[in-house]
Design a protein around this motif. Sequence first.
Motif, short mmCIF file in Angstrom:
data_model
loop_
_atom_site.label_atom_id
_atom_site.label_comp_id
_atom_site.label_asym_id
_atom_site.label_seq_id
_atom_site.Cartn_x
_atom_site.Cartn_y
_atom_site.Cartn_z
N LEU A 48 38.31 34.77 33.13
CA LEU A 48 38.29 36.20 33.38
C LEU A 48 39.54 36.87 32.79
CD1 LEU A 48 37.19 36.22 37.13
CD2 LEU A 48 35.76 36.88 35.18
N ARG A 49 39.38 38.12 32.40
CA ARG A 49 40.52 38.96 32.03
C ARG A 49 40.97 39.67 33.31
NH1 ARG A 49 36.62 40.00 28.52
NH2 ARG A 49 36.27 42.10 29.36
N LEU A 50 42.12 39.31 33.81
CA LEU A 50 42.60 39.83 35.08
C LEU A 50 43.81 40.73 34.84
CD1 LEU A 50 42.34 36.53 37.18
CD2 LEU A 50 40.70 38.42 37.07
N ASP A 51 43.67 42.01 35.22
CA ASP A 51 44.79 42.95 35.05
C ASP A 51 44.91 43.87 36.27
OD1 ASP A 51 42.55 44.46 34.68
OD2 ASP A 51 42.99 45.06 32.62
N ASP A 52 44.79 43.27 37.45
CA ASP A 52 44.94 43.99 38.72
C ASP A 52 43.84 45.03 38.95
OD1 ASP A 52 47.24 42.49 39.03
OD2 ASP A 52 48.57 44.09 38.35
N GLN A 53 42.69 44.88 38.30
CA GLN A 53 41.62 45.84 38.47
C GLN A 53 40.95 45.67 39.83
OE1 GLN A 53 41.54 42.99 36.68
NE2 GLN A 53 39.59 42.72 35.59
N PRO A 54 40.32 46.73 40.37
CA PRO A 54 39.58 46.59 41.64
C PRO A 54 38.45 45.57 41.51
CG PRO A 54 39.88 48.90 41.05
CD PRO A 54 40.30 48.11 39.86
N VAL A 55 38.20 44.87 42.61
CA VAL A 55 37.20 43.80 42.63
C VAL A 55 36.18 44.08 43.73
CG1 VAL A 55 36.79 41.33 42.99
CG2 VAL A 55 38.83 42.09 41.75
N LEU A 56 34.90 43.90 43.40
CA LEU A 56 33.83 43.94 44.39
C LEU A 56 33.34 42.52 44.58
CD1 LEU A 56 31.81 45.60 46.13
CD2 LEU A 56 30.31 45.67 44.12
N ASP A 57 33.55 41.98 45.79
CA ASP A 57 33.15 40.61 46.13
C ASP A 57 31.85 40.69 46.93
OD1 ASP A 57 32.97 37.94 46.73
OD2 ASP A 57 34.77 37.87 47.99
N VAL A 58 30.73 40.37 46.29
CA VAL A 58 29.41 40.53 46.88
C VAL A 58 28.98 39.22 47.55
CG1 VAL A 58 26.98 41.10 46.44
CG2 VAL A 58 28.80 42.23 45.12
N GLY A 59 28.63 39.30 48.84
CA GLY A 59 28.30 38.09 49.58
C GLY A 59 29.54 37.24 49.76
N THR A 77 37.01 44.92 47.63
CA THR A 77 36.00 45.32 48.60
C THR A 77 35.08 44.13 48.82
OG1 THR A 77 36.06 47.65 47.95
CG2 THR A 77 34.10 46.89 49.11
N LEU A 78 35.07 43.61 50.04
CA LEU A 78 34.27 42.44 50.38
C LEU A 78 32.99 42.93 51.07
CD1 LEU A 78 35.58 39.23 52.20
CD2 LEU A 78 33.29 40.12 52.51
N VAL A 79 31.85 42.61 50.49
CA VAL A 79 30.55 42.98 51.04
C VAL A 79 29.85 41.72 51.54
CG1 VAL A 79 28.30 44.03 50.56
CG2 VAL A 79 30.36 44.94 49.47
N GLU A 80 29.46 41.73 52.80
CA GLU A 80 28.84 40.54 53.41
C GLU A 80 27.88 40.99 54.51
OE1 GLU A 80 27.44 37.23 54.88
OE2 GLU A 80 28.71 37.18 53.07
#
Length: 269
Positions: A48-59, A77-80
């Motif tokens: 992955l290209r990681l540059d402190d961008q927002p992350v949506l963690d689905v499930g 943002t963790l969605v579960e």
Amino acid sequence: MSLPVSPFSSDGDRHFDGLAEKFAGSLYGGPRGALRLALLDRLLPEMLRLDDQPVLDVGGGLGQLSGWFARRGHAVTLVEPAADMLDHARQALAGQPITFVEASLQALPQRAADPWPLIVCHAVLEWLHDPRAALAILAGHLAPGGQLSLMVFNRDALRMSNVVKGNLEKALDDRLEGTGKRQRLTPISPLTHDQIETWSAENGLTIEAVAGVRVFHDYLRHPPTTEADWTRLVALEQRYCRTEPHWRLGRYLLYTLVRTDTATCSRRS
């Protein structure tokens, strides 16, 4: 007399309400889960290209991946959908830059609708009645150029595992899906690399990288019993997880999918 609670949602997906302790103990507390997390710790920065961008963690389940990204400077943002899983994650990740949302993948248009530069969806699609539609929903929430870190349970590895165990008739009949009703959790929709290739192309996604997670461990006759053997196994997994033909028989397939089109992808519900 009260009726037993169904393990399936109204969409026909296998959900995991009430199983937080089982996941924390027998799955992530054991060698399979430990190896999976160790490999992800190595692979995610490579893929992955990681540059402190927002992350949506689905499930996002118990929050291991959300914590991994939060510790590296990402707002997550963790969605579960399982309430007890989400409660476990809240307690374990208190004080970190994480927003917790109780919702299913199908509810993303209402609960997390903004385009995202990075979406993580690991070990979710194989538990859904319609994983093809789910991938379309995820693609529709990616910003142009955005990355989707997708991990799915590998149907081909499940077939090989059944052959190794002597379940030859089951393998010949291709009866590999689980029912979702037993304690031994075999996914109801194990997936193939060909399916991911086809569905990605349908949704304007390009496969930028792929790896196998646990390409050797699950076929061992005798799991490691010493620290030295465990270290050797991890080294082997790390060396061959992105190498042909080994990655293709990983128990999980890990992808980096990139949104290459600029048009809005169709969202299926």
